[in-house]
Design a protein around this motif. Sequence first.
Motif, PDB file in Angstrom:
ATOM      1  N   CYS A 295       0.853  -1.176   0.000  1.00  0.00           N
ATOM      2  CA  CYS A 295       0.000   0.000   0.000  1.00  0.00           C
ATOM      3  C   CYS A 295       0.890   1.228   0.000  1.00  0.00           C
ATOM      4  O   CYS A 295       1.256   1.748   1.043  1.00  0.00           O
ATOM      5  CB  CYS A 295      -0.918   0.001   1.219  1.00  0.00           C
ATOM      6  SG  CYS A 295      -2.087   1.363   1.246  1.00  0.00           S
ATOM      7  N   ILE A 300      -0.330   1.959  -5.947  1.00  0.00           N
ATOM      8  CA  ILE A 300      -1.763   2.191  -6.101  1.00  0.00           C
ATOM      9  C   ILE A 300      -2.060   3.225  -7.167  1.00  0.00           C
ATOM     10  O   ILE A 300      -2.950   3.043  -8.001  1.00  0.00           O
ATOM     11  CB  ILE A 300      -2.384   2.615  -4.754  1.00  0.00           C
ATOM     12  CG1 ILE A 300      -2.317   1.444  -3.773  1.00  0.00           C
ATOM     13  CG2 ILE A 300      -3.819   3.072  -4.932  1.00  0.00           C
ATOM     14  CD1 ILE A 300      -2.938   1.738  -2.440  1.00  0.00           C
ATOM     15  N   ASP A 326      -9.361   1.322  -0.353  1.00  0.00           N
ATOM     16  CA  ASP A 326      -7.987   1.797  -0.193  1.00  0.00           C
ATOM     17  C   ASP A 326      -7.919   3.304   0.048  1.00  0.00           C
ATOM     18  O   ASP A 326      -6.830   3.871   0.123  1.00  0.00           O
ATOM     19  CB  ASP A 326      -7.161   1.459  -1.435  1.00  0.00           C
ATOM     20  CG  ASP A 326      -6.879  -0.028  -1.559  1.00  0.00           C
ATOM     21  OD1 ASP A 326      -6.732  -0.677  -0.521  1.00  0.00           O
ATOM     22  OD2 ASP A 326      -6.816  -0.518  -2.698  1.00  0.00           O
TER      23      ASP A 326
END
Length: 409
Positions: A295, A300, A326
Amino acid sequence: IVLVGLFFSLTSCFSSGVSISTLKEEIASDNSLASFYESTTQQIELRFANLAFKGNFAEWQNNDTIKFSDNTVYLGNALAWRAATLGFEDKAKVGSALQAIVDQIVDQLTVRSKLPDGSDNFGYFLRDNMTETQLTLPDKVWNVQSDAQNGDDNQMSQDQLVHVIYGYWNAVNYINQFASSEAWAPVLINKIKSHAHEIGIRLKVFNYKIVDPSGAEVKRGADARGFAWPISETIAEITGNPISTYLTSVKAIDEKRVEFFLSAEQLKDLFLDAISGLTTGICSLKVGADQRELCNRFTIRMINALYITSGAYKAKIFYTLQMEKDEDFLGALQSRILRNEKIPAVYLDTLNSALATKFQCDTGPVLWCQDYRWIRLPSSCPDVCDSANLYRYSGLDFAILYAVSRAGR
C-alpha cells in the motif's frame, strides 16, 4: 435469485449519494473550503513549485533541507491538478502554469537518444535537473537533496512514466473541455501529444522495457510489459492514434526459456483480469518475506491511474469499490464522474476534514503527514513537530481531489 440479489446490492453502492452537478455546486458555494483551497494552492506553488526550483517540484522541506525526488511523478500529478482548475480559475493564469510544467518535462528533462534504426527519439526523461547542492531563497539558504545528484537514481522508471502520461491525459481532456478556444491551447496540446507519441514509440521498440539512452535497462522499474496495454491505450487516447501505433504484442520467456508473444488483446484481458482479482483492495495485500502491506502511493496510483486513463473503468465498474476501500478517493471519484454516477457523501466529507487541520513546521497541514499520503487523506496526525513527525508533503492529493470534484470530468 442469489446472484440477482448480489447484483442489486452491489449496484446500490453506485446509486446512493449526490449527482455530480450537485457536488460541484456544494463545493463551489462552500466559502470556508474555497478559502482553504486557495491558501493551500498558494502554499503549494510558493513552497513546492517555486520558480527558483527551475521548474522542478520540491517533494518536501525539512529544517534546512529541500528534497527533489521522483520529480516527474510530482510534475505529472501537478499537471493533472492544474488542468482541472481550468474549470473554475482564470484560464490564462492556469494556462501559464500548465505550459511551465510541460516545458519542464519536455524541454528540460527529456533526453534525446537513438532507436535501433538510428532515428532520434525523445521518449526518455530524467526525474529532475536540480543539480545545485544549495539553494538561496528569500528566507534562508537551503541544502538540496536531489536525484539529479545521484547518477542512476535520476533514471526514469515505470511510475515516472505512468504519472507523466496520467498528467498528459488529464491536461488534454480538461483543456478540450474548458479551454479549447484559448490561444495557447492548441500549441500546448500538440506539444503533449508529440511527447506522448515519442514515449509510446520508444516503449514499443524496446518491448515495453524501459531502457536508458545507452540501451541498458534502468535500475528500477524497468519492466512495463504487465502494464503494456493500459499504457499504450492511454497514449493512444492522448494522441488520437490507433493503439497499434504503440502496441501489437510483447515478447516473454516461459520457465523453460521458450519465447512466446502476448498480443495487445491478451494483454488487455490480463490487465482486466488482474483488476477483477483485486477483490480485497490493494492495501489488504501483503508482499515479501516480512509480509509488509502493498500500500504505497506509487503502486496504487500507477494501477488506479491506468484504470482511469485506459478506459478500464468502463469494463470493470466494481473496482471503484476497491479503490474506496484503499481510500483512493481521487481514482474512485474520476471513475464515477466518467460513468456519470452519483457521488457518495464521503468525498465531500474528506475534503471538509481538511478544514480542522493545523499547520506545523511551516511545511503543510497534518492532513498530509503520512508517507503514503499520495492517496490517503487522514483526518488527524500526531501534533508533534520533531524530526520523526514532520508534516512535509505538498498535499497534491487534496488539491487534485478538490479540483476534480469542482470541475468534474
